[in-house]
Design an enzyme around this catalytic site. Sequence first.
Site, short mmCIF file in Angstrom:
data_model
loop_
_atom_site.label_atom_id
_atom_site.label_comp_id
_atom_site.label_asym_id
_atom_site.label_seq_id
_atom_site.Cartn_x
_atom_site.Cartn_y
_atom_site.Cartn_z
N SER A 134 105.71 105.99 83.85
CA SER A 134 106.69 105.89 82.77
C SER A 134 107.06 104.44 82.49
CB SER A 134 107.94 106.70 83.11
OG SER A 134 107.61 108.09 83.25
N GLY A 340 103.25 141.75 82.60
CA GLY A 340 103.59 142.24 83.93
C GLY A 340 102.54 141.82 84.95
N GLU A 364 101.63 111.91 77.96
CA GLU A 364 102.18 111.20 76.80
C GLU A 364 103.67 110.91 76.95
OE1 GLU A 364 100.09 109.97 74.92
OE2 GLU A 364 98.37 111.24 75.37
#
Length: 378
Positions: A134, A340, A364
């Site tokens: 980041s 389920g 991204e």
Amino acid sequence: MKVHRELPTGEAASLVGLAEEIADGELTPRADEFEARGEFPRDVLRTLGDAGFLGLPYPEEYGGGGVPFEVYVHVLETLSQRWLCVAESVYVHTLSCYPLFTNGTDEQRRRLLPDMIGGALLGATCLSEPDAGSDAASVSTKAVKDGDDYMLDGTKSWTTHGGVADFYTVYGRTGGPGARGLSCLLVDATTPGVLPQKREHKMGVTSSPTAQIVFDGARVPADRRIGREGKGFLIGMTAFDVGRLSNAACAVGLAQAALDYAVAYARTREQFGQPIISFQGIGFMLADMATQVAAARALVLRAARLRDRGEPHSVEAAKAKLFATDTAMRVTTDAVQVLGGYGYVKDHPVERWMREAKLLQIVEGTNQIQRVVISGAL
């Protein structure tokens, strides 16, 4: 379920129709088998390249499709409904060409872009590192000037198409610390010293190769630098808008596929003498899923239209990425619940789609980063 799309022109509708035709013929029949084997469908990418889908948003003068970004995201959604790996490959390749198109010289664009976006080559982007995700400004890979070349040394992580790409758009440090020290280089995959590592073993999208790329004294000609020295961070940040919007379109397609499958199952699965879609617990869940998918698509199209008009759209792209990928995670999880026990086994694709949706919340820029972008703009 046929999705109503507001395509801007008849020509654009024909293009999306062609994407549907190729996707139904080449993607749908192969997705389960290739994902089970973890095999990359390179021939499918060549087919899409030959049809012009690897350069859709780029001008025709360079061999691109010259289509608005609004049409491009429709195509990505269409491909993602059939096979996320292929849709991701299309946008990853398109993104790898973006720095050259926006910041290359006229000579560089004329010389390099046609082969890159014409379908003959496949690209990848090398930005993240083991200690820089980041925080892109902390990239440590070095690009040191040596005569008419740069010597590239460092390790890049999480590279989609790592080991199969023909070229890498690489962000390396040519100057001091921080954002202003980064530059962007276009590196041929056959360059000595470009060393793809073993593929990562991922939770989903297993047919798409992700690997570290080690650069060990890779010599890159200076004329392969994109933009001026020190502009790499700015180039990467503008490319993020394209990546986030493309990622969001893929998320809408994946969520639509899960919704369609869950609805079809609920119409035919009977309990207590009637289809389970008639039970409010299931019907309301499907109603929420359908509403979320429609809202996500609207956010993607709004951001794409702003981009096409040349208006600021970074925050809208972040909103689209955040909401669409969270929606994909929620809708695919609910699709498993509708089925389920059958949703938990690999006889049905919903469990795979749920695993794939998780990736879209991470790449991204994580969705936590999207919230940073959005809240900062407030």
